[in-house]
Design a protein around this motif. Sequence first.
Motif, PDB file in Angstrom:
ATOM      1  N   ALA A   7       0.826  -1.211   0.000  1.00 52.27           N
ATOM      2  CA  ALA A   7       0.000   0.000   0.000  1.00 52.27           C
ATOM      3  C   ALA A   7       0.858   1.258   0.000  1.00 52.27           C
ATOM      4  CB  ALA A   7      -0.923  -0.011   1.217  1.00 52.27           C
ATOM      5  N   ALA A   8       2.033   1.196   0.638  1.00 49.37           N
ATOM      6  CA  ALA A   8       2.933   2.357   0.648  1.00 49.37           C
ATOM      7  C   ALA A   8       3.385   2.707  -0.758  1.00 49.37           C
ATOM      8  CB  ALA A   8       4.139   2.071   1.542  1.00 49.37           C
ATOM      9  N   ALA A   9       3.564   1.702  -1.608  1.00 49.61           N
ATOM     10  CA  ALA A   9       3.967   1.971  -2.995  1.00 49.61           C
ATOM     11  C   ALA A   9       2.887   2.758  -3.725  1.00 49.61           C
ATOM     12  CB  ALA A   9       4.252   0.649  -3.708  1.00 49.61           C
ATOM     13  N   ILE A  10       1.618   2.438  -3.443  1.00 41.74           N
ATOM     14  CA  ILE A  10       0.517   3.209  -4.036  1.00 41.74           C
ATOM     15  C   ILE A  10       0.536   4.634  -3.499  1.00 41.74           C
ATOM     16  CG2 ILE A  10      -2.000   3.432  -4.127  1.00 41.74           C
ATOM     17  CD1 ILE A  10      -2.215   0.438  -4.144  1.00 41.74           C
ATOM     18  N   TYR A  11       0.707   4.774  -2.202  1.00 38.60           N
ATOM     19  CA  TYR A  11       0.672   6.094  -1.575  1.00 38.60           C
ATOM     20  C   TYR A  11       1.771   6.997  -2.110  1.00 38.60           C
ATOM     21  CZ  TYR A  11       0.411   9.544   2.207  1.00 38.60           C
ATOM     22  OH  TYR A  11       0.283  10.706   2.930  1.00 38.60           O
ATOM     23  N   ARG A  12       2.928   6.403  -2.425  1.00 40.18           N
ATOM     24  CA  ARG A  12       4.041   7.200  -2.929  1.00 40.18           C
ATOM     25  C   ARG A  12       3.826   7.675  -4.352  1.00 40.18           C
ATOM     26  NH1 ARG A  12       8.675   3.291  -0.986  1.00 40.18           N
ATOM     27  NH2 ARG A  12       8.234   2.496  -3.064  1.00 40.18           N
ATOM     28  N   GLY A  13       2.786   7.178  -4.990  1.00 45.27           N
ATOM     29  CA  GLY A  13       2.471   7.648  -6.330  1.00 45.27           C
ATOM     30  C   GLY A  13       2.887   6.723  -7.432  1.00 45.27           C
ATOM     31  N   GLU A  14       3.351   5.491  -7.077  1.00 48.78           N
ATOM     32  CA  GLU A  14       3.696   4.530  -8.115  1.00 48.78           C
ATOM     33  C   GLU A  14       2.419   4.012  -8.778  1.00 48.78           C
ATOM     34  OE1 GLU A  14       6.241   1.564  -6.462  1.00 48.78           O
ATOM     35  OE2 GLU A  14       7.552   3.041  -5.510  1.00 48.78           O
ATOM     36  N   THR A  15       2.550   3.235  -9.826  1.00 46.53           N
ATOM     37  CA  THR A  15       1.406   2.762 -10.599  1.00 46.53           C
ATOM     38  C   THR A  15       0.321   2.221  -9.685  1.00 46.53           C
ATOM     39  OG1 THR A  15       2.889   2.160 -12.389  1.00 46.53           O
ATOM     40  CG2 THR A  15       0.676   1.223 -12.437  1.00 46.53           C
ATOM     41  N   VAL A  16      -0.896   2.736  -9.846  1.00 46.48           N
ATOM     42  CA  VAL A  16      -1.982   2.415  -8.924  1.00 46.48           C
ATOM     43  C   VAL A  16      -2.781   1.213  -9.398  1.00 46.48           C
ATOM     44  CG1 VAL A  16      -4.118   3.264  -7.917  1.00 46.48           C
ATOM     45  CG2 VAL A  16      -2.143   4.782  -8.101  1.00 46.48           C
ATOM     46  N   ARG A  17      -3.145   1.185 -10.673  1.00 45.23           N
ATOM     47  CA  ARG A  17      -4.133   0.217 -11.132  1.00 45.23           C
ATOM     48  C   ARG A  17      -3.715  -1.222 -10.858  1.00 45.23           C
ATOM     49  NH1 ARG A  17      -6.494   1.125 -16.994  1.00 45.23           N
ATOM     50  NH2 ARG A  17      -7.151   2.996 -15.851  1.00 45.23           N
ATOM     51  N   PHE A  39      -8.018   4.949   4.397  1.00 43.06           N
ATOM     52  CA  PHE A  39      -8.141   6.409   4.472  1.00 43.06           C
ATOM     53  C   PHE A  39      -6.947   7.104   3.819  1.00 43.06           C
ATOM     54  CE2 PHE A  39     -11.329   5.655   7.819  1.00 43.06           C
ATOM     55  CZ  PHE A  39     -12.297   6.586   7.425  1.00 43.06           C
ATOM     56  N   LEU A  40      -5.756   6.557   3.993  1.00 40.87           N
ATOM     57  CA  LEU A  40      -4.572   7.151   3.378  1.00 40.87           C
ATOM     58  C   LEU A  40      -4.620   7.045   1.855  1.00 40.87           C
ATOM     59  CD1 LEU A  40      -1.895   5.811   5.873  1.00 40.87           C
ATOM     60  CD2 LEU A  40      -2.573   8.196   5.582  1.00 40.87           C
ATOM     61  N   VAL A  41      -5.042   5.901   1.352  1.00 37.31           N
ATOM     62  CA  VAL A  41      -5.169   5.736  -0.101  1.00 37.31           C
ATOM     63  C   VAL A  41      -6.248   6.656  -0.641  1.00 37.31           C
ATOM     64  CG1 VAL A  41      -5.815   4.096  -1.914  1.00 37.31           C
ATOM     65  CG2 VAL A  41      -4.286   3.377  -0.072  1.00 37.31           C
ATOM     66  N   TRP A  42      -7.348   6.793   0.075  1.00 36.05           N
ATOM     67  CA  TRP A  42      -8.436   7.692  -0.331  1.00 36.05           C
ATOM     68  C   TRP A  42      -7.916   9.133  -0.437  1.00 36.05           C
ATOM     69  CZ3 TRP A  42     -13.357   8.727   3.125  1.00 36.05           C
ATOM     70  CH2 TRP A  42     -14.246   9.546   2.427  1.00 36.05           C
ATOM     71  N   ALA A  43      -7.157   9.572   0.571  1.00 34.60           N
ATOM     72  CA  ALA A  43      -6.644  10.943   0.570  1.00 34.60           C
ATOM     73  C   ALA A  43      -5.687  11.186  -0.589  1.00 34.60           C
ATOM     74  CB  ALA A  43      -5.952  11.231   1.895  1.00 34.60           C
ATOM     75  N   ARG A  44      -4.999  10.148  -1.020  1.00 41.43           N
ATOM     76  CA  ARG A  44      -3.969  10.307  -2.056  1.00 41.43           C
ATOM     77  C   ARG A  44      -4.485  10.061  -3.467  1.00 41.43           C
ATOM     78  NH1 ARG A  44       0.767  12.881  -2.927  1.00 41.43           N
ATOM     79  NH2 ARG A  44       2.090  11.720  -4.380  1.00 41.43           N
ATOM     80  N   HIS A  45      -5.368   9.040  -3.607  1.00 41.57           N
ATOM     81  CA  HIS A  45      -5.775   8.614  -4.945  1.00 41.57           C
ATOM     82  C   HIS A  45      -7.276   8.541  -5.151  1.00 41.57           C
ATOM     83  CE1 HIS A  45      -1.722   7.721  -6.304  1.00 41.57           C
ATOM     84  NE2 HIS A  45      -1.495   7.094  -5.161  1.00 41.57           N
ATOM     85  N   GLY A  46      -8.064   9.013  -4.201  1.00 40.64           N
ATOM     86  CA  GLY A  46      -9.497   9.024  -4.392  1.00 40.64           C
ATOM     87  C   GLY A  46     -10.190   7.822  -3.757  1.00 40.64           C
ATOM     88  N   LEU A  47     -11.506   7.828  -3.870  1.00 40.02           N
ATOM     89  CA  LEU A  47     -12.335   6.874  -3.145  1.00 40.02           C
ATOM     90  C   LEU A  47     -12.304   5.471  -3.735  1.00 40.02           C
ATOM     91  CD1 LEU A  47     -14.319   6.491  -0.827  1.00 40.02           C
ATOM     92  CD2 LEU A  47     -16.168   7.213  -2.375  1.00 40.02           C
ATOM     93  N   ARG A  48     -12.216   5.368  -5.060  1.00 42.65           N
ATOM     94  CA  ARG A  48     -12.392   4.053  -5.688  1.00 42.65           C
ATOM     95  C   ARG A  48     -11.359   3.011  -5.237  1.00 42.65           C
ATOM     96  NH1 ARG A  48     -13.111   2.863 -12.194  1.00 42.65           N
ATOM     97  NH2 ARG A  48     -13.325   0.587 -11.992  1.00 42.65           N
ATOM     98  N   PRO A  49     -10.054   3.277  -5.315  1.00 41.97           N
ATOM     99  CA  PRO A  49      -9.104   2.254  -4.848  1.00 41.97           C
ATOM    100  C   PRO A  49      -9.254   1.961  -3.356  1.00 41.97           C
ATOM    101  CG  PRO A  49      -7.960   4.297  -5.336  1.00 41.97           C
ATOM    102  CD  PRO A  49      -9.336   4.447  -5.865  1.00 41.97           C
ATOM    103  N   ALA A  50      -9.600   2.975  -2.579  1.00 44.57           N
ATOM    104  CA  ALA A  50      -9.790   2.745  -1.143  1.00 44.57           C
ATOM    105  C   ALA A  50     -10.969   1.813  -0.899  1.00 44.57           C
ATOM    106  CB  ALA A  50     -10.009   4.081  -0.432  1.00 44.57           C
ATOM    107  N   LEU A  51     -12.045   1.985  -1.662  1.00 45.61           N
ATOM    108  CA  LEU A  51     -13.207   1.108  -1.511  1.00 45.61           C
ATOM    109  C   LEU A  51     -12.886  -0.325  -1.917  1.00 45.61           C
ATOM    110  CD1 LEU A  51     -16.203   3.303  -2.760  1.00 45.61           C
ATOM    111  CD2 LEU A  51     -15.700   2.570  -0.417  1.00 45.61           C
ATOM    112  N   VAL A  52     -12.097  -0.482  -2.965  1.00 48.51           N
ATOM    113  CA  VAL A  52     -11.719  -1.827  -3.407  1.00 48.51           C
ATOM    114  C   VAL A  52     -10.927  -2.538  -2.308  1.00 48.51           C
ATOM    115  CG1 VAL A  52     -10.310  -3.131  -5.044  1.00 48.51           C
ATOM    116  CG2 VAL A  52     -11.770  -1.275  -5.855  1.00 48.51           C
TER     117      VAL A  52
END
Length: 500
Positions: free
Chosen positions: A151-161, A190-203
């Motif tokens: 999850a930290a890799a997503i938060y840092r802005g690396e490839t999300v999908r 919550f951290l992923v939501w704040a960084r990349h929006g609601l959809r990945p956080a919900l998944v």
Amino acid sequence: MALPFSLVLYGLAIWAELRGALTLTGGEFVYPLDDTYIHMSLARTLALHGVWGITPQEFSGSSSSPLWTLILAGLFAAAGANAYIPLVLNVIAGAALVFVVDRALSPGLHAAWRLAATSLIVFAMPLPTLVFLAMEHVLHALITLLFVFAAAAIYRGETVRGRVAIVAALAFALVGARYEGLFVVIPVCFLVWARHGLRPALVIGAAGIVPVVGYGFFALSQGGFFVPNGLLVKAVAPLLGHPPPEGFHSRSPVLPLWFLIALSAVLLFDRTDRRARFLHLSFLPAAGLHLGLAATGHLFRYEGYLIPLGVVAIATQVAVFGFHPRFYTNASRLARTLFWALIVAPFLIRGGMAALITPRACANIHGQQVRMARLVHARLDEGAVALNDIGAVAWFGAVPILDLAGLGSDDVARLRIQGRFGPEAIRPLIREHGVRLAMLYDSWFRGALPPEWTRIGEWMTPDNVVLGDARVSFYAVDPAAAERLKRAIDDFGGAESGGD
């Protein structure tokens, strides 16, 4: 060279505890908690009979780790119900944990400091003790780190999908391993939501909820409860004003965890980077949720998963920026030395306590639960038995069981939750299950047992460090059978004569 030294240290610590345990049990390997045998019995029943229960006779929600039960059941089905399989799995998971921590810290931390961090985790978690418990706790700690790192890799802005699917899969495994995994999943969402929006956080959040909901509907379909019995009896029932039996909660020193929380909070407001900040913001809420809502202790196992996460969060930041809080940089060399001595001491105390207690805990289980199981198997092969610690008797005894603590018998758990547990409620269950003998802790059932039961003896276990009670009492449910049952117990090796 830090990793080889860390693995050698880990291996030596396990060897030392094993040698100590075998010395106290006369060379027989015994797990230090009865709960281990509960998991093993549940997995064996599932593998051999397709029933999610301690015995083939009925469903019971005895496991709070569905994933661990399924893993064990799969291995038992493939390789046979071997008592060493859970231990081997834990040894492997522990080595993997050491490897993951070392690799996570290797980019910026000197080998000596990586060795110090992994050593701290081995001793303070304490990893050898959790390995010997041979339950899901080491796997849970390992998945916790893998989940947070991914999850930290997503938060840092690396490839999300592509990474969201990996993080979601790890969230599923984390909560499936232990429901406390939700304490980590929630802040990460919550951290992923704040960084990349609601959809990945919900998944990610939905994947973490699936094990809870999936098990819940399965258990309801079998006549059980939506959550495992252990959570109901230990957590929900007290909220309804119906406390669990005495002895269910055993504390262990959590001061190291509080120190990690304090250091993490201080460093969060110091100079940091995105990855370290994410680790702090994952660890701090998770630790707060656990300390506020869950138990600690009982051979150090409940809070153990948080210690690697806290150590890694702090070490990650120190690797990049050093340790420079104002109170520390302005202190003298002596004050700094005293500061680190104060920080490290509770970790050493926790590890030392674990090293001393674990072999004695093995001796306790060997002297009480395993002995009870062999009594049942050798002398009492007719009818069911009523118990409050069911694991070893279920694993070795191979007889029908009524669990009066409620973990292995849903009917009893229901009575406890409703506050109706007592003699009038117990009698029909005893008749229904065909119970002839009860082996119980009197301290857990004051005023709750039918007065017509005849007390025919007791066993005392010396140097108790882990048992719910050192004294286990034997009762003949049918007074007419009291003499025969007492003779069978005495022939086996003797209960101390005792009557009320």
